[in-house]
Design an enzyme around this catalytic site. Structure first.
Site, short mmCIF file in Angstrom:
data_model
loop_
_atom_site.label_atom_id
_atom_site.label_comp_id
_atom_site.label_asym_id
_atom_site.label_seq_id
_atom_site.Cartn_x
_atom_site.Cartn_y
_atom_site.Cartn_z
CG ASP A 1 -1.85 1.23 1.24
OD1 ASP A 1 -2.53 1.45 0.23
OD2 ASP A 1 -1.89 1.97 2.24
CB SER A 2 0.18 4.77 -0.85
OG SER A 2 -0.97 4.91 -0.04
CB CYS B 1 -3.01 0.45 -2.61
SG CYS B 1 -3.04 2.20 -3.06
CD GLU C 1 -0.08 7.16 5.32
OE1 GLU C 1 1.12 7.24 5.59
OE2 GLU C 1 -0.71 6.09 5.25
CB CYS D 1 -9.59 4.63 0.07
SG CYS D 1 -7.96 5.12 0.68
CG HIS E 1 -5.11 5.14 3.92
ND1 HIS E 1 -4.55 4.54 2.82
CD2 HIS E 1 -4.07 5.69 4.62
CE1 HIS E 1 -3.24 4.73 2.85
NE2 HIS E 1 -2.92 5.42 3.92
N1 DGL Z 1 -4.96 3.14 0.60
C1 DGL Z 1 -4.93 3.62 -0.75
C2 DGL Z 1 -6.18 3.21 -1.51
O1 DGL Z 1 -6.77 2.19 -1.18
C3 DGL Z 1 -4.64 5.01 -0.89
C4 DGL Z 1 -4.17 5.99 -0.79
C5 DGL Z 1 -3.35 7.14 -1.11
O2 DGL Z 1 -2.18 6.99 -0.95
O3 DGL Z 1 -3.91 8.15 -1.55
O4 DGL Z 1 -6.57 3.84 -2.46
#
Ligand code: DGL
Length: 270
Positions: free
Chosen positions: A6-7, A69, A154, A188, A190
């Site tokens: 993931d990011s 992600c 984050e 997402c 997150h």
């Molecule tokens: N967790 C990532 C997703 O599911 C995303 C995020 C990001 O870095 O903007 O899209």
């Protein structure tokens, strides 16, 4: 190991469910925390960053990598699968999380109206409406990009008053697009971390779905259908973590939603 990418911290919401569904498997998590968020970035940049991450996970012994992600799944997965994987490591596999989610999400709605909350990258790609229409052609899909939610998460700001303001703003925008929505997908990885706030601004009667459990179940099914790949994944029940930020930064941030002590290594992309 199974690589989970993931990011930043969001993929931990998927890893948690993978661990519950496949407790004997080994996982290697990579969070590109130093370069998060991915959501507002261009297709080219998201593809480049994601490919770098996939290569690292392959090199460190992951025959299967899950892009935990949505942004990377929407913007980079297809190019990696079709263009890079055949020369990079044809016997390895890279999977995303949009397809398994869209195969199931239509079963949750009664009104046939679904709301999608995601990053700008995921929403602009149109992947969710397109994939849902393949499996559930009669379902109406409304989308809303929530560009400030990932930075709040984050940066450890989920309990601040500012978080409530921006959660309400995007929830109101989504619900004003379609008054018959009865199911909202947190598209997402997150966003489950903001779920308590999101619920505060969701009318009763609307269900909020996180995709972790769906992805975990579908991954277990996938491994069952691919025994040759399954055999190559080690099974000692261990989880290791990698971050592109410092180990201290990752440990501190992850502690909000990962309850066990973790071992983290830091790496830099050159
Ligand atoms: N967790 C990532 C997703 O599911 C995303 C995020 C990001 O870095 O903007 O899209």
């Amino acid at each position: 190991m199974i690589g989970v990418f993931d990011s930043g911290f969001g993929g931990l919401t998927i890893l948690k469910e993978l661990k519950a569904a496949l407790p004997e498997y080994d996982f290697l998590y990579l969070g590109d925390n130093a370069r998060a968020p991915y959501g507002p970035r261009s297709f080219e940049t998201i593809h480049r960053y994601t490919l770098e991450a996939v290569k690292v996970l392959f090199e460190r012994g992951c025959p299967l990598v899950i892009l935990a992600c949505n942004t990377a799944s929407a913007r980079a997965l297809r190019t990696i699968q079709q263009r890079e994987l055949p020369t990079l490591a044809p016997e390895n596999r890279v999977l995303g999380i949009i397809r398994p989610t869209t195969e199931e999400i239509g079963f949750y709605t009664k009104t046939g109206h679904i709301g999608i909350l995601g990053t700008a990258g995921t929403v602009i790609s149109g992947s969710y409406p397109l994939e849902i229409s393949r499996f559930f052609p009669q379902i109406q899909v409304a989308q809303q990009a929530c560009p400030l939610w990932v930075p709040l998460i984050e940066n450890g700001e989920i309990d601040s008053p500012g978080a409530g303001y921006f959660v309400q703003k995007y929830m109101d925008a989504l619900l004003s697009r379609d008054s018959e929505i009865d199911t909202i997908l947190l598209a997402c990885t997150h966003y489950p971390l903001l779920e308590a706030e999101i619920r505060r601004f969701t009318p009763p009667g609307i269900q909020i779905i996180s995709q972790g459990a769906i992805v975990a179940r579908k991954t277990a099914e996938y491994l069952g259908r691919h025994p040759e790949l399954d055999k190559r994944v080690s099974k000692t029940g261990k989880i290791r973590f990698l971050t592109t930020d410092t180990a201290e930064f990752f440990k501190k941030g992850a502690s909000f939603f990962w309850n066990e002590p973790i071992s983290v290594d830091s790496l830099t992309f050159v």
